[in-house]
Scaffold this motif. Structure first.
Motif, PDB file in Angstrom:
ATOM      1  N   ARG A  26     -16.319  60.359  -1.499  1.00  0.00           N
ATOM      2  CA  ARG A  26     -16.788  60.089  -2.873  1.00  0.00           C
ATOM      3  C   ARG A  26     -16.159  61.043  -3.876  1.00  0.00           C
ATOM      4  NH1 ARG A  26     -21.697  59.948  -0.344  1.00  0.00           N
ATOM      5  NH2 ARG A  26     -22.310  61.989  -1.164  1.00  0.00           N
ATOM      6  N   SER A  27     -16.133  62.319  -3.521  1.00  0.00           N
ATOM      7  CA  SER A  27     -15.732  63.335  -4.495  1.00  0.00           C
ATOM      8  C   SER A  27     -14.279  63.208  -4.923  1.00  0.00           C
ATOM      9  CB  SER A  27     -16.032  64.740  -3.970  1.00  0.00           C
ATOM     10  OG  SER A  27     -15.290  65.009  -2.804  1.00  0.00           O
ATOM     11  N   ASP A  30     -26.571  63.376  -6.693  1.00  0.00           N
ATOM     12  CA  ASP A  30     -26.133  63.023  -5.347  1.00  0.00           C
ATOM     13  C   ASP A  30     -27.114  63.613  -4.336  1.00  0.00           C
ATOM     14  OD1 ASP A  30     -24.830  62.871  -2.832  1.00  0.00           O
ATOM     15  OD2 ASP A  30     -22.857  62.983  -3.781  1.00  0.00           O
ATOM     16  N   PHE A  47     -19.362  62.619   1.503  1.00  0.00           N
ATOM     17  CA  PHE A  47     -19.226  63.404   0.269  1.00  0.00           C
ATOM     18  C   PHE A  47     -17.757  63.574  -0.094  1.00  0.00           C
ATOM     19  CE2 PHE A  47     -18.519  67.280  -2.093  1.00  0.00           C
ATOM     20  CZ  PHE A  47     -19.318  67.042  -3.191  1.00  0.00           C
ATOM     21  N   HIS A  53     -22.723  63.147 -11.675  1.00  0.00           N
ATOM     22  CA  HIS A  53     -22.092  62.869 -10.386  1.00  0.00           C
ATOM     23  C   HIS A  53     -22.553  63.786  -9.255  1.00  0.00           C
ATOM     24  CE1 HIS A  53     -19.400  59.947 -12.136  1.00  0.00           C
ATOM     25  NE2 HIS A  53     -19.104  60.812 -13.089  1.00  0.00           N
TER      26      HIS A  53
END
Length: 159
Positions: free
Chosen positions: A98-99, A140, A95, A136
């Protein structure tokens, strides 16, 4: 790997002069070396060598310009709290990875408490912010819950 507050060993050898250099650069990253040297009371050559060493050891992470987000067409800022559905290392690390690459993300904070992360975002409009969350975060599978708080005003501290 970033240094955590609980792991200050790489900085154990920093002295008062190094910390003074860091404080001056934190206040004004564009300070010329001669002025920086004068403020901390060392020769310019010493100051340059110490600044270089502070960059190499990671105490200075980089330099950036603080730009008004509205000037970039991103006048809306928000903090989005994110609760993950699982807390194993692979999910948390994925996470975070990705973030930090998502459009409009300024900073990602891994926090303690009811939420796991807080994302500082910039957006062109409320619609763009809503689209960010829907496109987004809501999709997720690692994200269980989000909560968005608009930022009305931001002031930068000195520390």
């Amino acid at each position: 790997m970033p240094v955590t507050p609980n792991d200050l060993r790489p900085y154990a050898s920093l002295d008062d002069t190094d910390r003074a250099i860091l404080a001056e650069l934190a206040a004004d990253g564009r300070l010329p070396n001669n002025a920086l040297a004068e403020r901390v009371g060392v020769a310019p050559s010493t100051c340059l060598a110490r600044t270089r060493a502070l960059r190499e050891c990671g105490a200075i992470r980089g330099f950036h310009a603080e730009v008004d987000p509205a000037a970039m067409g991103l006048p809306l800022q928000a903090l989005v709290s994110v609760r993950l559905s699982a807390h194993d290392r692979a999910v948390v690390d994925a996470f975070r990875a990705r973030s930090v690459r998502l459009p409009g993300v300024v900073s990602v904070f891994h926090v303690a408490g009811a939420e796991d992360y807080v994302l500082h975002l910039r957006a062109a409009s409320a619609d763009a912010l809503r689209d960010f969350v829907l496109d987004h975060l809501a999709v997720d599978p690692a994200v269980q819950h989000t909560q968005t708080s608009l930022i009305f005003e931001q002031a930068r501290g000195v520390g």
